[in-house]
Design an enzyme around this catalytic site. Sequence first.
Site, mmCIF file in Angstrom:
data_model
loop_
_atom_site.group_PDB
_atom_site.id
_atom_site.type_symbol
_atom_site.label_atom_id
_atom_site.label_comp_id
_atom_site.label_asym_id
_atom_site.label_seq_id
_atom_site.Cartn_x
_atom_site.Cartn_y
_atom_site.Cartn_z
ATOM 1 N N HIS A 23 33.802 25.953 29.482
ATOM 2 C CA HIS A 23 34.343 26.659 30.643
ATOM 3 C C HIS A 23 33.183 27.186 31.484
ATOM 4 O O HIS A 23 32.063 27.358 30.982
ATOM 5 C CB HIS A 23 35.216 27.833 30.197
ATOM 6 C CG HIS A 23 36.502 27.412 29.580
ATOM 7 N ND1 HIS A 23 37.537 28.292 29.369
ATOM 8 C CD2 HIS A 23 36.936 26.214 29.112
ATOM 9 C CE1 HIS A 23 38.555 27.659 28.806
ATOM 10 N NE2 HIS A 23 38.205 26.394 28.641
ATOM 11 N N GLU B 212 32.462 30.135 32.580
ATOM 12 C CA GLU B 212 31.882 31.373 32.075
ATOM 13 C C GLU B 212 30.959 31.115 30.888
ATOM 14 O O GLU B 212 29.859 31.668 30.804
ATOM 15 C CB GLU B 212 32.982 32.354 31.635
ATOM 16 C CG GLU B 212 33.950 32.741 32.728
ATOM 17 C CD GLU B 212 35.204 31.869 32.747
ATOM 18 O OE1 GLU B 212 35.088 30.620 32.700
ATOM 19 O OE2 GLU B 212 36.304 32.424 32.820
ATOM 20 N N CYS C 56 39.816 33.425 30.444
ATOM 21 C CA CYS C 56 40.729 33.235 29.317
ATOM 22 C C CYS C 56 40.242 34.044 28.107
ATOM 23 O O CYS C 56 39.197 34.693 28.139
ATOM 24 C CB CYS C 56 40.803 31.748 28.953
ATOM 25 S SG CYS C 56 39.297 31.121 28.163
ATOM 26 N N CYS D 45 36.664 33.149 26.815
ATOM 27 C CA CYS D 45 35.585 33.593 27.689
ATOM 28 C C CYS D 45 35.406 35.105 27.650
ATOM 29 O O CYS D 45 34.269 35.599 27.647
ATOM 30 C CB CYS D 45 35.829 33.089 29.105
ATOM 31 S SG CYS D 45 35.711 31.272 29.199
#
Length: 175
Positions: free
Chosen positions: A76, A78, A106, A109
Amino acid sequence: MARKWIRSSDIGVLVKSMSGKGYTAADRDWMSQAIELAKLAAAAGEVPVGALLVKDGVCIGEGWNNPIGRCDPTAHAEINALRNAASHLHNYRLPNTTLYVTIEPCTMCIGAMIHARVGRLVYGATEPRAGAVVSQLKLPECAHYNHKMVVVGGVMGEQCGELVSAFFRAKRNAE
């Protein structure tokens, strides 16, 4: 305009009040850069999310979504920004930093940010299905974590949300 802070429950998490905006011109500038990173993800056929980590006014890590291209479910935006910054600083702890991300993070993260000791999170649009900051789980408010971070949401939220909406609209139209 004076900034408005609200205390979220009694555990000491500070969340900026959306009625007072709660962000600075610098936050908008950094979010604009995160949007450009999100566009790189979209160009690669990935969900357009961009993130960068800033310490003392300097970007120390950046990333965009690319779990498909990397065949890595953890890739992701992040996580990629945190990995980039940790490598840059030669330290897995990233205190006194601000993570800018175009979409509400999410669960995975947020967990990584807490473990890295990120001091501040600034996100653009909410993520109603999987957002773990305000939309669903509200993880930064959980009392059992030993690290708390300041959270600012809604920075350039319309632009950030439109990137994702346009991406999925184009996917649907292509089918």
